[in-house]
Scaffold this active site. Structure first.
Site, PDB file in Angstrom:
ATOM      1  N   LYS A   1       0.843  -1.213   0.000  1.00 53.50           N
ATOM      2  CA  LYS A   1       0.000   0.000   0.000  1.00 53.50           C
ATOM      3  C   LYS A   1       0.874   1.257   0.000  1.00 53.50           C
ATOM      4  CE  LYS A   1      -1.659   1.550   4.084  1.00 53.50           C
ATOM      5  NZ  LYS A   1      -1.309   2.927   4.475  1.00 53.50           N
ATOM      6  N   ASN A   2       1.844   1.309   0.900  1.00 51.14           N
ATOM      7  CA  ASN A   2       2.596   2.557   1.028  1.00 51.14           C
ATOM      8  C   ASN A   2       3.521   2.806  -0.159  1.00 51.14           C
ATOM      9  OD1 ASN A   2       1.169   3.204   3.280  1.00 51.14           O
ATOM     10  ND2 ASN A   2       2.718   2.517   4.740  1.00 51.14           N
TER      11      ASN A   2
ATOM     12  N   CYS B   1      -4.707   8.157   9.219  1.00 52.28           N
ATOM     13  CA  CYS B   1      -5.173   7.623  10.507  1.00 52.28           C
ATOM     14  C   CYS B   1      -4.907   8.624  11.627  1.00 52.28           C
ATOM     15  CB  CYS B   1      -4.447   6.321  10.828  1.00 52.28           C
ATOM     16  SG  CYS B   1      -5.087   4.915   9.914  1.00 52.28           S
TER      17      CYS B   1
ATOM     18  N   ARG C   1       1.020  14.467  13.217  1.00 50.45           N
ATOM     19  CA  ARG C   1       1.436  14.297  11.822  1.00 50.45           C
ATOM     20  C   ARG C   1       1.644  15.629  11.080  1.00 50.45           C
ATOM     21  NH1 ARG C   1      -1.336   8.963   9.398  1.00 50.45           N
ATOM     22  NH2 ARG C   1       0.737   8.713   8.533  1.00 50.45           N
TER      23      ARG C   1
ATOM     24  N   ASP D   1       3.807   0.181  12.333  1.00 53.38           N
ATOM     25  CA  ASP D   1       2.596  -0.342  11.692  1.00 53.38           C
ATOM     26  C   ASP D   1       2.270  -1.775  12.120  1.00 53.38           C
ATOM     27  OD1 ASP D   1       2.360   2.064  10.433  1.00 53.38           O
ATOM     28  OD2 ASP D   1       3.121   1.378   8.498  1.00 53.38           O
TER      29      ASP D   1
ATOM     30  N   ARG E   1      -8.816   0.363   4.475  1.00 53.64           N
ATOM     31  CA  ARG E   1      -7.822   1.257   3.873  1.00 53.64           C
ATOM     32  C   ARG E   1      -6.550   0.498   3.512  1.00 53.64           C
ATOM     33  NH1 ARG E   1      -7.489   6.793   7.057  1.00 53.64           N
ATOM     34  NH2 ARG E   1      -6.019   7.028   5.381  1.00 53.64           N
TER      35      ARG E   1
END
Ligand code: EPU
Length: 473
Positions: A60-61, A154, A159, A350, A445
């Site tokens: 995903k990233n 999230c 952030r 994660d 997600r």
């Protein structure tokens, strides 16, 4: 599930924003066209042993940063192994809002960014995912200007984007934050120029954004204290294949010689190491034996080392791994262990929540320290509802394993974020009775076909569509 394969050659948001030289009007968001997705629930009957094989999706990233990087390329870029997730679909919408032409089906994605008509992506979409902000790098590199809303993602901490801003300034950009948007343009009125910048913290997103910006800046850029995550190497491989000169990825210093434009290429994304780790933990928490492929074991050696010390038997051959946590084939039942999350090659933040779920079923006391994000413990309250014995103090959690008889039992819990939500799924697999998890949109997600993959391994997992159950009542 929304389909992304219906390419619309004339999106209404193709027009540039008002401040842009080519601009007239820019209306990117029509609330009337939005539909509200029902947020389904997951129902798990715990206790089943897992067995068999699970296929790991593309990262995903990596997908989020490499999708942003396609904005640097002329012609068509074809990406393989792109996970079909709500986050990747949101990123596709962000690129389309700039005017990129995209087709996405069967995990293959073709992007043509030749006709970009705007430097301001849809702020609503940018507000939904962190990765959307990465487009500021390629937009600034290619057009010398960009207006990008502050990012979402999230709810795991503040952030901020100060490191991105400092880096872009070092490449000759003027950057201001106005009305929740970052407005940036090249100070020389032409384009970015290479420079030197030391990141205050090895931020993954800032490193990726600056790599993309530097790939199109004039001259050489030296970045130090950069992130070393495998996804950085994946992005660097994409950029190199597309014609950029990038050296040092995987170390803490990256040197990039800019090119005026990169070219479209075909590229296959690396497997998702966080999904791999999550399924390893699923096998461990259910004391089962499964195999996984394709995997890059060296991308997750921190978890492999911990699970091996805990008592799991882990072997791998080429891109396939087998993990057994069956007590008879291991050294008895699993032992607890301590983790502290850190930038790569440290233990990944994660996987902190999912590992905490496992630790609540292991022998002894374990310490979990979160050092990357300041607010990534919201799963603890939900794990406690499932019977986990966890005491939190700031960013540290003390997990009492079986010595305090922490047997998990099913109940109703809420996923508040992606990885925390997945820790509840793992706990539900090991719990006695039925666990019902709401807030599934968070988990969707980041995990492609999650319940189907678990079902194929033998788990009793069902998705309840709330919309359907409400209308049938
Ligand atoms: N930070 C700053 N200033 C900045 C940027 C970051 O202070 O300008 C701080 C953050 O607040 C945080 C720390 O640096 O405390 C690390 O953040 P980083 O920038 O490395 O994270 P990110 O790029 O926002 C990516 C992944 C995350 C993953 C982190 C760390 C993407 C889209 N997201 O986020 O993935 O947790 O790196 O590895 O690549 C997930 O997949 O669940 C996820 C959250």
């Amino acid at each position: 599930m929304a389909s992304t394969s219906n390419f619309n050659p004339n999106p209404s948001f193709l027009l540039p924003p008002p401040h842009h030289p080519k601009a007239q009007t820019h209306l990117s968001h029509n609330p009337k066209t939005l539909t509200t997705d029902p947020d389904p629930k997951l129902v798990i009957t715990g206790g089943a042993k897992l067995s068999g094989h699970v296929s790991i999706s593309g990262s995903k990233n990596s997908a989020l940063s490499i999708l942003a990087a396609t904005l640097c390329c002329s012609g068509t870029s074809k990406l393989r192994n792109v996970p079909n997730l709500s986050d990747t679909r949101t990123m596709v919408s962000i690129l389309r809002s700039l005017g990129a032409e995209i087709e996405f089906s069967n995990n293959e994605l073709a992007v043509n960014a030749d006709q970009i008509g705007s430097v301001e992506p849809d702020p609503t979409r940018i507000g939904q995912i962190r990765g959307g902000f990465f487009v500021i790098g390629p937009l600034l590199g290619r057009f010398g200007e960009a207006v990008v809303g502050l990012p979402g993602g999230c709810d795991i901490g503040a952030r901020p984007v100060d490191i991105y801003i400092g880096g872009l300034q070092a490449l000759g950009a003027v950057v201001e934050v106005r009305d929740n948007k970052v407005v940036a343009y090249a100070a020389n009125g032409k384009g970015l120029v290479g420079g030197s910048f030391k990141l205050e913290y090895p931020s993954v997103g800032a490193t990726e954004t600056l790599m993309m910006a530097a790939s199109m800046a004039e001259g050489k850029t030296f970045l130090s204290n950069v992130a070393r995550e495998p996804e950085i190497i994946d992005l660097a491989c994409f950029l190199r294949k597309a014609g950029a000169c990038v050296e040092g990825d995987g170390t803490n210093k990256i040197c990039i010689l800019g090119k005026s434009r990169l070219h479209g290429i075909e590229y296959g994304l690396m497997p998702d190491r966080i999904e791999m780790g999550t399924f390893m933990l699923a096998a461990a928490i259910t004391r089962s034996c499964i195999s996984l492929s394709p995997v890059l074991p060296q991308s997750l050696s921190s978890l492999i080392d911990k699970l091996s010390c805990s008592g799991c038997k882990i072997t791998h051959k080429h891109e396939t791994m087998e993990l057994s946590a069956i007590p008879s084939s291991c050294r008895g039942d699993l032992q607890g262990f301590d983790i502290k999350t850190q930038p790569y090659p440290g233990f990944p933040t994660d996987l902190q929540a999912q590992t905490m779920a496992l630790l609540s079923t292991c022998n002894g006391l374990s310490l979990v320290e979160e050092s990357v994000f300041e607010n990534r413990m919201s799963h603890v309250r939900e794990l406690q509802k499932l019977g986990a014995k966890i005491h939190v103090c700031g960013s540290t959690a003390l997990v009492y394993g079986k010595e305090k008889r922490a047997n998990l039992y099913g109940t109703n819990v809420i996923a508040n974020d992606l990885r925390g939500g997945m820790s509840l799924v793992l706990a539900g697999l090991a719990a006695e009775g039925i666990t019902e998890i709401s807030g599934m949109s968070h988990i969707d997600r980041g995990y492609e076909n999650m319940e189907m993959k678990l079902q194929l391994l033998g788990a009793d997992v069902k998705r309840l569509d709330l919309m359907k159950s409400t209308s049938s009542n």
